[in-house]
Design an enzyme around this catalytic site. Structure first.
Site, PDB file in Angstrom:
ATOM      1  NE  ARG A 194      -2.931   0.194   3.306  1.00  0.00           N
ATOM      2  CZ  ARG A 194      -2.398   0.733   4.413  1.00  0.00           C
ATOM      3  NH1 ARG A 194      -2.070   2.015   4.427  1.00  0.00           N
ATOM      4  NH2 ARG A 194      -2.220   0.018   5.495  1.00  0.00           N
ATOM      5  CE1 TYR A 198     -16.169  11.094 -16.141  1.00  0.00           C
ATOM      6  CE2 TYR A 198     -14.747  11.077 -14.210  1.00  0.00           C
ATOM      7  CZ  TYR A 198     -15.606  10.417 -15.071  1.00  0.00           C
ATOM      8  OH  TYR A 198     -15.887   9.095 -14.872  1.00  0.00           O
ATOM      9  CG  ASP A 237      -8.393  15.229 -15.475  1.00  0.00           C
ATOM     10  OD1 ASP A 237      -7.704  14.664 -16.344  1.00  0.00           O
ATOM     11  OD2 ASP A 237      -9.390  14.710 -14.937  1.00  0.00           O
ATOM     12  CE  LYS A 242     -11.428   7.204 -19.166  1.00  0.00           C
ATOM     13  NZ  LYS A 242     -11.457   6.914 -17.731  1.00  0.00           N
TER      14      LYS A 242
HETATM   15  C1  LIG Z   1     -11.236  13.612 -17.613  1.00  0.00           C
HETATM   16  C2  LIG Z   1     -11.320  12.488 -16.635  1.00  0.00           C
HETATM   17  N1  LIG Z   1     -10.695  12.600 -15.455  1.00  0.00           N
HETATM   18  C3  LIG Z   1     -10.746  11.611 -14.533  1.00  0.00           C
HETATM   19  C4  LIG Z   1     -11.457  10.459 -14.768  1.00  0.00           C
HETATM   20  C5  LIG Z   1     -11.528   9.398 -13.708  1.00  0.00           C
HETATM   21  O1  LIG Z   1     -10.641   8.386 -14.009  1.00  0.00           O
HETATM   22  P1  LIG Z   1     -10.806   6.875 -13.505  1.00  0.00           P
HETATM   23  O2  LIG Z   1     -12.000   6.300 -14.197  1.00  0.00           O
HETATM   24  O3  LIG Z   1      -9.510   6.239 -13.856  1.00  0.00           O
HETATM   25  O4  LIG Z   1     -11.041   6.956 -12.030  1.00  0.00           O
HETATM   26  C6  LIG Z   1     -12.114  10.285 -15.990  1.00  0.00           C
HETATM   27  C7  LIG Z   1     -12.853   9.053 -16.266  1.00  0.00           C
HETATM   28  O5  LIG Z   1     -13.543   8.925 -17.241  1.00  0.00           O
HETATM   29  C8  LIG Z   1     -12.055  11.334 -16.933  1.00  0.00           C
HETATM   30  O6  LIG Z   1     -12.694  11.253 -18.102  1.00  0.00           O
END
Ligand SMILES: Cc1ncc(COP(=O)(O)O)c(C=O)c1O
Length: 398
Positions: free
Chosen positions: A64, A117, A188, A213
């Site tokens: 962890r 998001y 992000d 992604k």
């Molecule tokens: C722009 C963006 N940030 C963060 C996330 C969250 O990522 P995760 O699904 O790996 O938790 C997503 C998920 O679709 C996203 O599209």
């Protein structure tokens, strides 16, 4: 001897660093990283354990806290983002939460892009607001609104390119305004990837990714990462360890394997997205296309400055006829599948109203431009002509 000196890495191009970053096998070691699928290490001496636990000596003691494969992924992504440190997390959401908690350890005002998001907005509204955090949702394209929201805030949270409508945030301008008020900026960078934009160079305090992604790139794992300077990453890492948001070794191993081909995938996905967006824009069934290079005035200057090598593989379009028209298209698509994620090698579509932004009310979705006909596209690496033919035949224009 023709071996790369780590000190020279800053001078290597990203396409090279993405292949070699994070791990340098010594002579006799395997070229591919061994998977250290372990939860704990053994020690003979209490002093040795204490040295590792206190950071006096490098090493790992419990999964962890850290792991060799996770550390390699962290080093590789930090290098690409131009950060001095990084911490990997169990998901992109864990990366966002632990970063916000590190920057605002007590309830304070947080500014967030209203186009963020949907799950990021839901995290702030449903988990942090009830704890006393004030959430200021702002249209970051409106500079006056941002200025008004900054006093007293501790952090601005935004995406380089927004999900789902691919609006480009002027990270440089946002960081300049925020830093003048002593406010941190968390970007992000999931949509853009560090190949197309490195927000730390534009003044961001921290960069987060859903590694699930593009960085991993093959739709086979969930992971996240935070990149920043050492002190902040240490603070984020403590939150990751205490909340249990740590990444497992196999996910890290797979993610690093996927990352190695990022520089082949992203330019292709970026080109394919633009080809598809241009092709779809010509069809009468398509009401509007949301692509950073096509979405009308204002965005072009920002794109040219922040994303000079391409705007990425994501865009969206609005179909005439709303949800039934989207379902009819889905019924007829042969190659392109509906999947509520993105960034893989296969072209996929998603339906933001039911997926990424389902936590928002209908009115909130509409006010953000997400309608019943909005389809998000994640362009893959296939031949663009095949993809365009698939959309054309599915829309009855083939
Ligand atoms: C722009 C963006 N940030 C963060 C996330 C969250 O990522 P995760 O699904 O790996 O938790 C997503 C998920 O679709 C996203 O599209």
């Amino acid at each position: 001897m023709n071996r790369t000196n780590p000190d020279d890495e800053g001078r290597l191009r990203p396409e090279t660093r993405v292949v070699h970053g994070g791990r340098r096998p010594a002579a006799g070691e395997s070229l591919a990283p061994p998977l250290v699928q372990a939860s704990v290490q053994v020690f003979d001496s209490l002093d040795d354990y204490d040295d590792v636990a206190s950071g006096r000596r490098p090493g790992h003691l419990y999964g962890r806290n850290s792991n060799e494969n996770v550390a390699s992924l962290e080093a590789a992504v930090a290098d690409l983002e131009g950060a001095t440190a990084a911490v990997a997390t169990a998901s992109g959401m864990a990366a966002i939460l632990c970063t916000v908690l590190a920057l605002a350890s007590r309830p304070r005002p947080l500014v967030v892009d209203r186009d963020a998001y949907g799950v990021s907005l839901a995290l702030l509204r449903s988990d942090l607001e009830p704890l006393g955090y004030e959430i200021r949702e702002v249209d970051l394209a409106d500079e006056d609104a941002l200025r008004a929201a900054l006093p007293g805030a501790v952090v601005v949270i935004c995406e380089t390119v927004t999900n789902p409508l691919a609006r480009v945030n002027d990270v440089q301008r946002i960081a300049a305004l925020a830093s003048a008020e002593g406010v941190a900026v968390v970007v992000d960078n999931t949509y853009a990837t560090p190949l197309l934009c490195r927000p730390l160079a534009w003044g961001a305090t921290a960069v987060v990714h859903s590694v699930s992604k593009y960085l991993a790139g093959h739709s086979d794992l969930i992971a996240g990462v935070v990149c920043a300077e050492h002190q902040l990453i240490d603070a984020v890492r403590q939150r990751v360890i205490r909340t249990g948001g740590s990444l497992g070794p196999f996910e890290a191993w797979l993610a690093l394997r996927g990352l190695r081909t990022l520089a082949l995938r992203v330019p292709r996905q970026s080109t394919n997205a633009l080809r598809l967006a241009e092709g779809l824009a010509k069809l009468p069934q398509v009401e509007r296309v949301w692509h950073p290079s096509l979405s009308g005035p204002g965005g072009h200057g920002v794109c040219a400055r922040l994303l000079p090598d391409g705007t990425g593989g994501m865009f969206a379009f609005d179909l005439v006829g709303g949800r039934p028209a989207v379902q009819a298209m889905l019924d007829r698509l042969r190659l392109v599948r509906f999947a509520a994620s993105f960034g893989g090698v296969e072209t996929t579509i998603s339906y933001p109203a039911l997926a990424s932004h389902r936590s928002l009310s209908l009115a909130e979705q509409m006010s953000r431009g997400i309608g019943p006909g909005t389809v998000r596209v994640s362009a893959g690496i296939e031949a663009a002509d095949d993809l365009l033919s698939d959309f054309r035949q599915a829309l009855g224009s083939g």
